[in-house]
Design a protein around this motif. Structure first.
Motif, PDB file in Angstrom:
ATOM      1  N   ASP A 159      52.926  45.237  46.459  1.00  0.00           N
ATOM      2  CA  ASP A 159      53.094  45.125  45.018  1.00  0.00           C
ATOM      3  C   ASP A 159      54.429  44.547  44.559  1.00  0.00           C
ATOM      4  O   ASP A 159      54.954  44.972  43.526  1.00  0.00           O
ATOM      5  CB  ASP A 159      52.897  46.503  44.378  1.00  0.00           C
ATOM      6  CG  ASP A 159      53.798  47.568  45.018  1.00  0.00           C
ATOM      7  OD1 ASP A 159      54.399  47.301  46.070  1.00  0.00           O
ATOM      8  OD2 ASP A 159      53.882  48.678  44.464  1.00  0.00           O
ATOM      9  N   GLN A 194      53.331  38.802  43.798  1.00  0.00           N
ATOM     10  CA  GLN A 194      52.059  39.044  44.498  1.00  0.00           C
ATOM     11  C   GLN A 194      51.115  39.853  43.625  1.00  0.00           C
ATOM     12  O   GLN A 194      49.904  39.588  43.601  1.00  0.00           O
ATOM     13  CB  GLN A 194      52.313  39.739  45.833  1.00  0.00           C
ATOM     14  CG  GLN A 194      53.035  38.857  46.826  1.00  0.00           C
ATOM     15  CD  GLN A 194      52.931  39.350  48.264  1.00  0.00           C
ATOM     16  OE1 GLN A 194      52.815  38.550  49.182  1.00  0.00           O
ATOM     17  NE2 GLN A 194      52.969  40.649  48.472  1.00  0.00           N
ATOM     18  N   GLN A 195      51.645  40.858  42.921  1.00  0.00           N
ATOM     19  CA  GLN A 195      50.808  41.638  42.010  1.00  0.00           C
ATOM     20  C   GLN A 195      50.196  40.726  40.950  1.00  0.00           C
ATOM     21  O   GLN A 195      49.005  40.838  40.625  1.00  0.00           O
ATOM     22  CB  GLN A 195      51.652  42.722  41.340  1.00  0.00           C
ATOM     23  CG  GLN A 195      50.861  43.623  40.397  1.00  0.00           C
ATOM     24  CD  GLN A 195      50.055  44.668  41.116  1.00  0.00           C
ATOM     25  OE1 GLN A 195      50.599  45.538  41.789  1.00  0.00           O
ATOM     26  NE2 GLN A 195      48.731  44.600  40.990  1.00  0.00           N
ATOM     27  N   LEU A 196      51.008  39.794  40.434  1.00  0.00           N
ATOM     28  CA  LEU A 196      50.525  38.852  39.432  1.00  0.00           C
ATOM     29  C   LEU A 196      49.392  37.992  39.976  1.00  0.00           C
ATOM     30  O   LEU A 196      48.358  37.812  39.321  1.00  0.00           O
ATOM     31  CB  LEU A 196      51.688  37.967  38.969  1.00  0.00           C
ATOM     32  CG  LEU A 196      51.345  36.846  37.983  1.00  0.00           C
ATOM     33  CD1 LEU A 196      50.961  37.426  36.623  1.00  0.00           C
ATOM     34  CD2 LEU A 196      52.522  35.888  37.828  1.00  0.00           C
ATOM     35  N   ILE A 226      47.374  38.574  42.547  1.00  0.00           N
ATOM     36  CA  ILE A 226      46.179  39.394  42.795  1.00  0.00           C
ATOM     37  C   ILE A 226      45.460  39.703  41.484  1.00  0.00           C
ATOM     38  O   ILE A 226      44.234  39.582  41.375  1.00  0.00           O
ATOM     39  CB  ILE A 226      46.550  40.700  43.523  1.00  0.00           C
ATOM     40  CG1 ILE A 226      47.036  40.419  44.949  1.00  0.00           C
ATOM     41  CG2 ILE A 226      45.372  41.672  43.531  1.00  0.00           C
ATOM     42  CD1 ILE A 226      45.992  39.877  45.882  1.00  0.00           C
ATOM     43  N   ASP A 227      46.226  40.088  40.463  1.00  0.00           N
ATOM     44  CA  ASP A 227      45.616  40.437  39.169  1.00  0.00           C
ATOM     45  C   ASP A 227      44.933  39.233  38.533  1.00  0.00           C
ATOM     46  O   ASP A 227      43.829  39.349  37.990  1.00  0.00           O
ATOM     47  CB  ASP A 227      46.683  40.989  38.214  1.00  0.00           C
ATOM     48  CG  ASP A 227      47.189  42.363  38.621  1.00  0.00           C
ATOM     49  OD1 ASP A 227      46.541  43.002  39.470  1.00  0.00           O
ATOM     50  OD2 ASP A 227      48.235  42.792  38.095  1.00  0.00           O
ATOM     51  N   GLU A 228      45.597  38.068  38.571  1.00  0.00           N
ATOM     52  CA  GLU A 228      45.040  36.884  37.910  1.00  0.00           C
ATOM     53  C   GLU A 228      43.866  36.291  38.678  1.00  0.00           C
ATOM     54  O   GLU A 228      42.912  35.794  38.075  1.00  0.00           O
ATOM     55  CB  GLU A 228      46.126  35.824  37.747  1.00  0.00           C
ATOM     56  CG  GLU A 228      47.181  36.152  36.696  1.00  0.00           C
ATOM     57  CD  GLU A 228      48.173  35.026  36.496  1.00  0.00           C
ATOM     58  OE1 GLU A 228      48.897  35.054  35.486  1.00  0.00           O
ATOM     59  OE2 GLU A 228      48.232  34.105  37.347  1.00  0.00           O
ATOM     60  N   SER A 229      43.938  36.333  40.005  1.00  0.00           N
ATOM     61  CA  SER A 229      42.908  35.672  40.813  1.00  0.00           C
ATOM     62  C   SER A 229      41.688  36.542  41.063  1.00  0.00           C
ATOM     63  O   SER A 229      40.573  36.032  41.195  1.00  0.00           O
ATOM     64  CB  SER A 229      43.497  35.243  42.160  1.00  0.00           C
ATOM     65  OG  SER A 229      43.790  36.382  42.967  1.00  0.00           O
ATOM     66  N   GLY A 230      41.901  37.853  41.148  1.00  0.00           N
ATOM     67  CA  GLY A 230      40.803  38.731  41.547  1.00  0.00           C
ATOM     68  C   GLY A 230      40.291  38.398  42.927  1.00  0.00           C
ATOM     69  O   GLY A 230      39.108  38.598  43.247  1.00  0.00           O
ATOM     70  N   LEU A 288      43.309  42.481  47.343  1.00  0.00           N
ATOM     71  CA  LEU A 288      43.661  43.853  46.993  1.00  0.00           C
ATOM     72  C   LEU A 288      45.166  44.038  47.098  1.00  0.00           C
ATOM     73  O   LEU A 288      45.812  43.425  47.945  1.00  0.00           O
ATOM     74  CB  LEU A 288      42.955  44.841  47.927  1.00  0.00           C
ATOM     75  CG  LEU A 288      41.426  44.823  47.918  1.00  0.00           C
ATOM     76  CD1 LEU A 288      40.881  45.780  48.979  1.00  0.00           C
ATOM     77  CD2 LEU A 288      40.876  45.188  46.537  1.00  0.00           C
ATOM     78  N   CYS A 289      45.702  44.882  46.236  1.00  0.00           N
ATOM     79  CA  CYS A 289      47.130  45.183  46.244  1.00  0.00           C
ATOM     80  C   CYS A 289      47.293  46.626  46.681  1.00  0.00           C
ATOM     81  O   CYS A 289      46.571  47.518  46.214  1.00  0.00           O
ATOM     82  CB  CYS A 289      47.707  44.981  44.847  1.00  0.00           C
ATOM     83  SG  CYS A 289      49.445  44.555  44.840  1.00  0.00           S
ATOM     84  N   TYR A 306      41.242  29.755  42.020  1.00  0.00           N
ATOM     85  CA  TYR A 306      42.478  30.180  41.351  1.00  0.00           C
ATOM     86  C   TYR A 306      43.648  29.295  41.742  1.00  0.00           C
ATOM     87  O   TYR A 306      44.406  28.830  40.879  1.00  0.00           O
ATOM     88  CB  TYR A 306      42.792  31.635  41.707  1.00  0.00           C
ATOM     89  CG  TYR A 306      44.166  32.061  41.217  1.00  0.00           C
ATOM     90  CD1 TYR A 306      44.374  32.396  39.883  1.00  0.00           C
ATOM     91  CD2 TYR A 306      45.259  32.091  42.082  1.00  0.00           C
ATOM     92  CE1 TYR A 306      45.627  32.758  39.421  1.00  0.00           C
ATOM     93  CE2 TYR A 306      46.519  32.453  41.631  1.00  0.00           C
ATOM     94  CZ  TYR A 306      46.699  32.783  40.301  1.00  0.00           C
ATOM     95  OH  TYR A 306      47.956  33.137  39.856  1.00  0.00           O
TER      96      TYR A 306
END
Length: 408
Positions: free
Chosen positions: A334, A338-340, A342-346, A349-350, A382
Motif C-alpha cells: 500500500d 501502488q494503491q492508486l 490498484i484502485d484505478e485499474s481494478g 489486490l493491495c 488501464y
C-alpha cells in the motif's frame, strides 16, 4: 512554423541513458511535440569524454561516474557539458534531474542566460543521504559518519533553501511526492507529477515469447521482476513463499533480476537456504529484458512489495505497471502510487507488507481463476489509457508549453 524547444538537461544517471523515463520519454516522445534536449552528464564507464548519439538533440558526456572523484568533480563536469550544449544550441530552459550541487549550478546558469530553471525530482536524494548517515551512525560515529552527516546537512540546505525555491517548475515522481513537497511549503501549482510508465510496444503480451525454461513446467509460478537488495527487504518475498508453500506445494517463486553486488546475491541465497525453500525459489540472475518478460508470461501472479517509509512512499514503482501491461494479475502493498494504480485499474489486490496477509492475497488469485482472468483483462486497458510513455509524454509536453516561452 515554430522552432522546437530545446532543453539543456543535466541528469544524474549514467549516459547514454537506460532509464525509460529519460531514454523513452525524452528520446522518443518529446520530439513528437517539438521538444528537443541536450543531455549533460557522466558516463558509466571510463570513457567519460566519448560522444554518443542522442536522437532527440545532443549528448554531452563529460567525466565518469566510476571515477573516485566523481562526487566532487561532477558539478564542474556538468558545467563543461552545459557550455558544450550552449555552443550547439541556445537552450529555452535548463533542467536538472536529481542533482544537488549541479541543481544550484543549473539555477545560476539559467539566471545568466535569462531562461527558466526546471528541477526534476525522481527520488528524495537528501533523505537518502540521511538514511545512509543513520545507518553508519548505528555502527558507531567516526570520521565516516561525520562526512556523511556533513553531506546530508549541506544537501538539505542547498536543495530546499536554494534550488527548489528558484525553480520555475518542479517535475515530481508521484502525486504523493507532490503532496509531500507541498507540505514543506512549495506551491502545488508549480509541480507536475510524472509517474513511471511503460513503452507499450515493449510490454505487449502478444509480442513476447513465453520462457521455455523446463523448471517452470507443472509449477504454480509467482513472479518478482526487479533488483534484489537488502534495503528493499527482498527477503520478504521468501517469507511470502514460505507461507504459500504449505497450501500450494507446487509453488515456484521466480525472482527475475540481479543484485547490485555479489554480496547481496550471496545474502539472498543464504536466506533461501535458511528457510529451506530451495525447491520453491528460482533466482534467474541478470537477464536481457525480453528474456525476463518471457518468464513473466509464465507467471500466474506478479508481486510488488515495496517497503514503507519516506524514501519509497513518494516513489512510483515500475514493476506493478509492467505486470498489468502484460496482463498479469498482481498483488502490491500500500505505498500511495501502488494503491492508486490498484484502485484505478481494478486489476490487482493491495495488501500490507506483512507475510501472512500478502500471501493470502496471492493465494486468493491462485485459487480464484475467474477473478484472476478479470484482472488480467483490465490491466492492459488501464495501462494503455493511463501509464504508457505516449500518455505521459503528452502530459510533460503540455506542461512545457505552459511554462516555457515558445521561440519563433
Amino acid at each position: 512554423m515554430r522552432k522546437p524547444l530545446s532543453i539543456a538537461f543535466i541528469v544524474r544517471d549514467p549516459l547514454p541513458p537506460l532509464r525509460a523515463d529519460v531514454a523513452t520519454l525524452f528520446g522518443a516522445e518529446m520530439p513528437r511535440y517539438g521538444v528537443h534536449s541536450e543531455l549533460v552528464g557522466q558516463a558509466g564507464g571510463e570513457d567519460g569524454d566519448a560522444g554518443a548519439p542522442w536522437p532527440a538533440g545532443g549528448m554531452h558526456t563529460v567525466g565518469s561516474l566510476k571515477s573516485r572523484f566523481a562526487a566532487v568533480l561532477s558539478p564542474l563536469w556538468d558545467l563543461r557539458g552545459l557550455l558544450r550544449a550552449r555552443q550547439r544550441v541556445r537552450p529555452d530552459c535548463i533542467q536538472v534531474r536529481d542533482k544537488i550541487a549541479s541543481g544550484l549550478l543549473g539555477r545560476l546558469a539559467a539566471a545568466v542566460l535569462r531562461v527558466p530553471f526546471v528541477y526534476w525530482m525522481s527520488f528524495p536524494i537528501v533523505e537518502g543521504f540521511e538514511v545512509r548517515r543513520d545507518e553508519i551512525g548505528s555502527r558507531g560515529k567516526g570520521l565516516t559518519w561525520c562526512a556523511h552527516a556533513l553531506r546530508a546537512w549541506a544537501s538539505r540546505l542547498v536543495i530546499y533553501r536554494l534550488v527548489l525555491p528558484g525553480a520555475h517548475h518542479i517535475f515530481v515522481q508521484s502525486e504523493a511526492m507532490a503532496a509531500w513537497l507541498a507540505a514543506r511549503g512549495f506551491e502545488r501549482a508549480r509541480m507536475t507529477a510524472v509517474p513511471m510508465g511503460v513503452d507499450a510496444t515493449l510490454f505487449d503480451r502478444n509480442a513476447v515469447a513465453p520462457s521455455e525454461d523446463p523448471r517452470l513446467d507443472g509449477r504454480r509460478v509467482i513472479l518478482y521482476l526487479g533488483r534484489i537488495a537488502q534495503a528493499r527487504r527482498s527477503d520478504f518475498l521468501l517469507e511470502v513463499a514460505a507461507e504459500l508453500k504449505r497450501d500450494v506445494p507446487d509453488l515456484l517463486l521466480v525472482i527475475a533480476g540481479d543484485a547490485a553486488s555479489n554480496d547481496e546475491m550471496d545474502w539472498m541465497r543464504a536466506e533461501i537456504a535458511r528457510r529451506g525453500i530451495q525447491d520453491h525459489v528460482l533466482l534467474t540472475g541478470w537477464l536481457p529484458q525480453r528474456s525476463a518478460l518471457g518468464y513473466a508470461l509464465r507467471a500466474e501472479v506478479g508481486l510488488s512489495p515495496i517497503p514503507r517509509g519516506t524514501l519509497f512512499d513518494v516513489s512510483s514503482p515500475t514493476k506493478l505497471v509492467e505486470y498489468l501491461a502484460l496482463g498479469i494479475p498482481s498483488v502490491a502493498n500500500d505505498i500511495p502510487d501502488q494503491q492508486l494504480v490498484i484502485d484505478e485499474s481494478g486489476a490487482g489486490l493491495c495488501a500490507p507488507m506483512e507475510a501472512r496477509p500478502f500471501a493470502q492475497a496471492v493465494k486468493r488469485l491462485l485459487d480464484d481463476k475467474a477473478l484472476a482472468a478479470e484482472f488480467a483483462k483490465r490491466g492492459p486497458a488501464y495501462v494503455n489509457s493511463h501509464r504508457t510513455y505516449a500518455i505521459l509524454g503528452r502530459i510533460v509536453a503540455e506542461t512545457y508549453t505552459k511554462i516555457l516561452p515558445r521561440p519563433g
